[in-house]
Every structure is written in structure tokens, then in C-alpha cells.
Motif scaffolding. Structure first.
Motif, PDB file in Angstrom:
ATOM      1  N   GLU A 105      42.693  51.266  42.621  1.00  0.00           N
ATOM      2  CA  GLU A 105      41.359  50.756  42.288  1.00  0.00           C
ATOM      3  C   GLU A 105      40.652  50.245  43.559  1.00  0.00           C
ATOM      4  O   GLU A 105      39.443  50.387  43.720  1.00  0.00           O
ATOM      5  CB  GLU A 105      41.531  49.635  41.249  1.00  0.00           C
ATOM      6  CG  GLU A 105      40.250  49.184  40.610  1.00  0.00           C
ATOM      7  CD  GLU A 105      40.463  48.454  39.269  1.00  0.00           C
ATOM      8  OE1 GLU A 105      41.580  48.473  38.713  1.00  0.00           O
ATOM      9  OE2 GLU A 105      39.484  47.867  38.783  1.00  0.00           O
ATOM     10  N   ASN A 151      45.568  37.613  38.189  1.00  0.00           N
ATOM     11  CA  ASN A 151      45.960  38.819  37.439  1.00  0.00           C
ATOM     12  C   ASN A 151      45.518  40.116  38.112  1.00  0.00           C
ATOM     13  O   ASN A 151      46.109  41.158  37.880  1.00  0.00           O
ATOM     14  CB  ASN A 151      45.429  38.749  36.001  1.00  0.00           C
ATOM     15  CG  ASN A 151      43.927  38.774  35.957  1.00  0.00           C
ATOM     16  OD1 ASN A 151      43.253  38.284  36.868  1.00  0.00           O
ATOM     17  ND2 ASN A 151      43.365  39.345  34.915  1.00  0.00           N
ATOM     18  N   ARG A 285      45.148  40.659  31.303  1.00  0.00           N
ATOM     19  CA  ARG A 285      43.916  41.191  31.904  1.00  0.00           C
ATOM     20  C   ARG A 285      42.751  40.513  31.216  1.00  0.00           C
ATOM     21  O   ARG A 285      42.855  40.185  30.022  1.00  0.00           O
ATOM     22  CB  ARG A 285      43.769  42.696  31.638  1.00  0.00           C
ATOM     23  CG  ARG A 285      44.700  43.542  32.415  1.00  0.00           C
ATOM     24  CD  ARG A 285      44.240  44.992  32.325  1.00  0.00           C
ATOM     25  NE  ARG A 285      45.266  45.868  32.849  1.00  0.00           N
ATOM     26  CZ  ARG A 285      45.022  46.997  33.514  1.00  0.00           C
ATOM     27  NH1 ARG A 285      43.784  47.414  33.687  1.00  0.00           N
ATOM     28  NH2 ARG A 285      46.005  47.741  33.965  1.00  0.00           N
ATOM     29  N   CYS A 286      41.648  40.385  31.901  1.00  0.00           N
ATOM     30  CA  CYS A 286      40.495  39.819  31.184  1.00  0.00           C
ATOM     31  C   CYS A 286      39.974  40.841  30.191  1.00  0.00           C
ATOM     32  O   CYS A 286      39.237  40.501  29.272  1.00  0.00           O
ATOM     33  CB  CYS A 286      39.439  39.312  32.133  1.00  0.00           C
ATOM     34  SG  CYS A 286      38.911  40.511  33.292  1.00  0.00           S
ATOM     35  N   THR A 287      40.378  42.100  30.338  1.00  0.00           N
ATOM     36  CA  THR A 287      39.972  43.140  29.396  1.00  0.00           C
ATOM     37  C   THR A 287      41.026  43.400  28.316  1.00  0.00           C
ATOM     38  O   THR A 287      40.880  44.339  27.522  1.00  0.00           O
ATOM     39  CB  THR A 287      39.736  44.464  30.156  1.00  0.00           C
ATOM     40  OG1 THR A 287      40.873  44.686  30.998  1.00  0.00           O
ATOM     41  CG2 THR A 287      38.476  44.431  30.993  1.00  0.00           C
ATOM     42  N   GLY A 448      41.287  48.699  31.496  1.00  0.00           N
ATOM     43  CA  GLY A 448      41.448  49.834  32.388  1.00  0.00           C
ATOM     44  C   GLY A 448      40.153  50.561  32.701  1.00  0.00           C
ATOM     45  O   GLY A 448      40.106  51.794  32.742  1.00  0.00           O
ATOM     46  N   ALA A 449      39.094  49.779  32.962  1.00  0.00           N
ATOM     47  CA  ALA A 449      37.801  50.390  33.311  1.00  0.00           C
ATOM     48  C   ALA A 449      37.869  51.052  34.682  1.00  0.00           C
ATOM     49  O   ALA A 449      38.622  50.625  35.560  1.00  0.00           O
ATOM     50  CB  ALA A 449      36.722  49.322  33.308  1.00  0.00           C
TER      51      ALA A 449
END
Ligand code: UN1
Length: 498
Positions: A105, A151, A285-287, A448-449
Motif C-alpha cells: 500500500e 494498526n 482496522r478502522c474499516t 481493504g480499500a
């Protein structure tokens, strides 16, 4: 498991540190590894001073030339991908594949930023006056203070730093106290990239420290933009302080991400997407997917399949190839998870699987847990709160409208998804009166963007956007230019004067 690999990590901090030093720990054993010195107030002040002084020359370095620094950083990240991923696993407890993904990433955002360095476009607008030209131009903003969380100890820094650097800003980074080693490595790679490309070393400053260090950056007038990733509580503390000095803030705070699963959903695909988003990264994850809003007709079937998949999830040493779920970051995170599960059950929730502490004997100081699935009778207060741990709450709905209402009835607004084969439902979820989140997905999970899109969310998530698309604009200042190339002086709006 992990204890064998890291058996030098003892219960006590190693000798040699000062009282103010950071103790580096690994969540794999929960043990201390060594000390790193914290920056004192004077050092933080000097770091901001250096970044501020370097900005004076960096802002006039042509953007494509600034891009060369980021290009070199991307090359070094590629070269040291495995090593950096090792540090991410060691400090954040991520499994190997996710740690490598985090470094990937970073490489991706470097590529993106290098391209951006030739595309910091402004617009030209038609002027209402003859002989006039109206245009806007984007200029570098100043020093960017980056406050990052444990994280994503490296990628979130890279999103901010790669973009800020091509935008002509300089950066002072205060990483999480929990992941200082990864930060030291990233800083060293950037320093090397600067050396290799002839960029001034002062473009990037690392300051290790605690809350006070972060607060000093937040309060420093020379820090033009504070980009902070962390809890809603942290955002509430940061935003008013930055606003009080008219600084700029970019907040990426908590999420309470939901997925709606409709009767027409491809359940094979949905189960995979849900399990990765809910249990992956040990729910940190924040997602992470925290709420599953399932049509009542398929709820039992779907939940059975998820529970079945959870029973087969290998939890353990994140360095081991077979592991899919590593440790929680701290004992505190573990307590928060246990408390949330207790509250959910007190609210009538049924714990369908998970919640047990694992590997107690092998790693007594570490916190390994079985990811949990809880079926809830209603969206109670605990479901509306973000608990940074692998708990997914299951709620059911009857009509799609009801699903959207339930989905949006939480304070946070980061990521969301819908699993459906019905195009009407998919479009409705993405529409203005659908999901109220910054990220809305169809037929994939909430986490997982990709870096190409703008990343961030609404409501208590803070409203900031980082990473791709035009998120770069937050790192620059806009100047509107009007040029009169005529010999007349017509005033706007037809005003007559003199
Ligand atoms: C975060 O958890 O703070 O979309 C960032 C994702 C990652 C980034 C998460 N690309 O899950």
C-alpha cells in the motif's frame, strides 16, 4: 508458537533505558524488547523548526522534482518490503500477508504521488470582465503534522507523507507509542531517499513520544495541517485545539462499519468478504466489519456459515504461514473486547462463537482471542460503539429501507457494504439517501480499500479524506488569481467607482 520465536522478549523491560523512554514491545509475546528514547519538548520544537525552515526552499522546488524523492522512497520500499513487513508483524502483530500488503500500500501511494507531482492541476474560470483572466493555483501549505495509529503503523504515514511531499510540504511525524520501530525504519528509508535524490534532509522529522508530544504538534502554530488517525476521543481532543489557532485538521477517526446482506446475495462470496473484513487483522482496522445487517430469511443460513468459517480460523503467531488471525495489540484491547461481549450479552445478545482467550500457556503476556460473532436483538449502545477487536454483531431486517436505517443509525460513518444481486438495492445503497459513509461498497467487504480512492468518512469519523483521488488538495492552499491584461479597470458585479 510466537513464544519460541521471540523467547528473548522478557516480562521486564530490558536494562538501560531512562524513565522517559518508550518501551518497545511485541504483541506476539507481550514482552518488552528494548528502549527507544522519546523526544523531549525541546527536540519536538526543534523538529518543527527544521521542518518549517526546510519548507521555505522545498515549496519552490518544482513539483516533478519533488516527485523524484517519493519515487526513490517507493523503490526503497520495494527493496526492503520483506524487512519492513517483518517489523509491522513484530510490532503490530499483523499476519505476514497483511504486513506485506501494508508495505505494498505504501509502494502504491508512492506511485500515485509521483504521478500526482505532474498533475497538481488548478482550474481556469471564464472571467466576467473583458481583458481579465481568472484562475486558481495550488500552492504548498506548510508543515504537516502526522499523528498515526498502531494498526497501520507504516501505510497511513505513507499516504500522508508521499502526498504531502509532492505537494511541497514538509512533515513531522509522531507515530503510535506502540509501533516506534516501524517508524524508525520508515524515517531511515526516507532519509536515504532524500540523500540519494539531493532533497533536503529536513523535509521529514520523526518525533517519538507520548500524548504530550502529539499535543505539542497540535498546538504549534507552525504546523499548518494536523493529519490525525485514531479514536473519536483523540479527534475530539485534537480538533478544537487546532481550530482555536485556525490550523487545518484532517481527521480519520473510528468506524463502525456495517454490511447489509440481502436475500439475493451470493453467499459464497459474502462469507469470504465478511470473514476477512470482520476477523482479519484481528478486528483492528478502522474499516473492520463490526455490524452485519442480514435479511431475516437468510440470517440463520449465513450465520451458520460464518460460524463454521470462524471455527477454522487459525489464530496464533503472525509469523507462521498458516495463521490468519494474530494477537490483539495490548491487554487493554483484550479487556475492552471482554467488556463489550459482556455488555452485548447483558443486552440480550447471543454469543454464537468466539471470545475465548487462546494460547495462554504458550504466551501468557500476549492476548490471543477467538474472533466473536454475536447475534443481537437490537442495535443497542454497545453495538453503536466501536470496540477495536474482532467482534461482529448480527442484526436482522425485513425491508431494505429498514436495513439502511439500521445501517446509518450509528455515530460513525467510515466504511460500508451491501451484498446483493439486485441492482436496485445496490444502487439504492450507493445513492444520496443510502449509506451515509465515506466508503460504500457492493459485493465486497468493508475493509481493504485501494489507495486510488479518497479514504475517510463522515460524522464521528471526522470528515477527512486521505490517499487517492483529489485528497491531495487538503495538503495545499488554493490561490485564486485575477489578472487584468487590459488598459481598462472594469469592476466586478458592474460596480461604478472613480
Ligand atoms: C486504518 O485502519 O486506519 O481500507 C486504515 C483498509 C486499509 C486502510 C485501513 N487500506 O482497510
Amino acid at each position: 508458537m510466537a513464544a519460541q520465536r521471540l523467547n528473548h522478549c522478557g516480562a521486564q523491560p530490558p536494562l538501560g533505558g531512562d524513565s522517559g523512554d518508550l518501551v518497545c514491545r511485541t504483541p506476539i509475546t507481550g514482552g518488552a524488547m528494548f528502549f527507544l528514547p522519546c523526544a523531549g519538548a525541546e527536540q519536538v520544537d526543534a523538529a518543527v523548526g527544521t521542518a518549517h525552515a526546510t519548507f521555505a526552499s522545498w515549496r519552490t522546488t518544482p513539483a516533478p522534482q519533488r516527485g523524484r524523492l517519493v519515487k526513490r522512497l517507493g523503490e526503497l520500499l520495494t527493496e526492503y518490503k520483506e524487512d519492513l513487513a517483518d517489523l509491522v508483524t513484530l510490532e503490530a502483530g499483523k499476519i505476514r500477508s497483511e504486513a506485506l500488503g501494508e508495505v505494498q500500500e505504501m509502494i502504491d501511494i508512492c506511485d500515485f504521488a509521483v504521478g500526482l507531482s505532474r498533475q497538481l492541476y488548478g482550474r481556469t474560470m471564464p472571467s466576467e470582465r473583458p481583458g481579465h483572466r481568472l484562475a486558481e493555483c495550488w500552492h504548498p501549505l506548510g508543515v504537516v503534522g502526522v499523528l498515526s495509529a498502531f494498526n497501520f503503523p507504516a501505510a497511513v504515514w505513507a499516504w500522508n507523507t508521499a502526498v504531502a511531499l509532492v505537494c511541497g510540504d514538509t512533515v513531522v511525524w509522531k507515530p503510535s507509542e506502540l509501533t516506534p520501530l516501524t517508524a524508525v525504519a520508515c524515517d531511515a528509508l526516507l532519509a536515504r531517499a532524500a540523500k540519494d535524490t539531493g532533497a533536503p534532509p529536513g523535509v521529514h522529522q520523526l518525533v517519538l513520544g507520548d500524548r504530550d508530544t502529539g499535543q505539542q504538534l497540535v498546538d504549534d502554530d507552525r504546523v499548518a495541517l494536523v493529519s490525525a488517525t485514531g479514536s473519536v476521543r483523540m479527534g475530539r481532543a485534537v480538533a478544537p485545539r487546532v481550530a482555536a489557532r485556525f490550523g487545518r485538521c484532517l481527521l480519520e477517526l473510528g468506524g463502525n462499519n456495517g454490511a447489509v446482506v440481502a436475500p439475493s446475495a451470493d453467499l459464497d462470496l459474502a462469507v469470504r468478504g465478511i470473514v476477512f473484513s470482520a476477523a482479519g487483522t484481528a478486528g483492528q482496522r478502522c474499516t473492520t466489519l463490526r455490524r452485519l445487517i442480514v435479511h431475516e430469511d437468510i440470517a440463520d443460513r449465513l450465520v451458520d456459515r460464518i460460524v463454521h468459517a470462524y471455527h477454522r480460523l487459525p489464530v496464533g503467531d503472525p509469523f507462521a504461514a498458516a495463521t490468519l488471525v494474530g494477537p490483539l495489540i495490548t491487554a487493554r484491547a483484550h479487556e475492552a473486547m471482554a467488556q463489550a461481549l459482556e455488555r452485548a450479552q447483558a443486552d440480550g445478545g447471543k454469543l454464537l462463537t468466539g471470545g475465548e482467550t487462546l494460547l495462554r500457556d504458550e504466551a501468557p503476556q500476549a492476548r490471543y482471542v477467538a474472533p466473536a460473532v454475536v447475534r443481537m436483538p437490537a442495535q443497542t449502545a454497545i453495538v453503536r460503539a466501536e470496540t477495536f477487536a474482532p467482534i461482529v454483531y448480527v442484526l436482522t431486517y425485513r425491508t431494505f429501507e429498514e436495513a439502511i436505517t439500521l445501517h446509518n443509525e450509528v455515530p460513525q460513518g467510515l466504511s460500508s457494504s451491501v451484498f446483493t444481486s439486485d441492482q436496485r438495492e445496490a444502487e439504492r445503497f450507493l445513492a444520496a439517501d443510502g449509506s451515509d459513509c465515506g466508503i460504500a461498497n457492493v459485493n465486497l467487504g468493508t475493509s481493504g480499500a485501494e489507495i486510488g480512492g479518497a479514504f475517510g468518512g463522515e460524522k464521528a469519523t471526522g470528515g477527512g479524506r486521505e490517499s487517492g483521488s483529489d485528497a491531495w488538495r487538503a495538503y495545499m492552499r488554493r490561490a485564486t488569481h485575477t489578472v487584468n491584461y487590459s488598459a481598462e479597470l472594469p469592476l466586478a458585479q458592474g460596480v461604478d467607482f472613480l
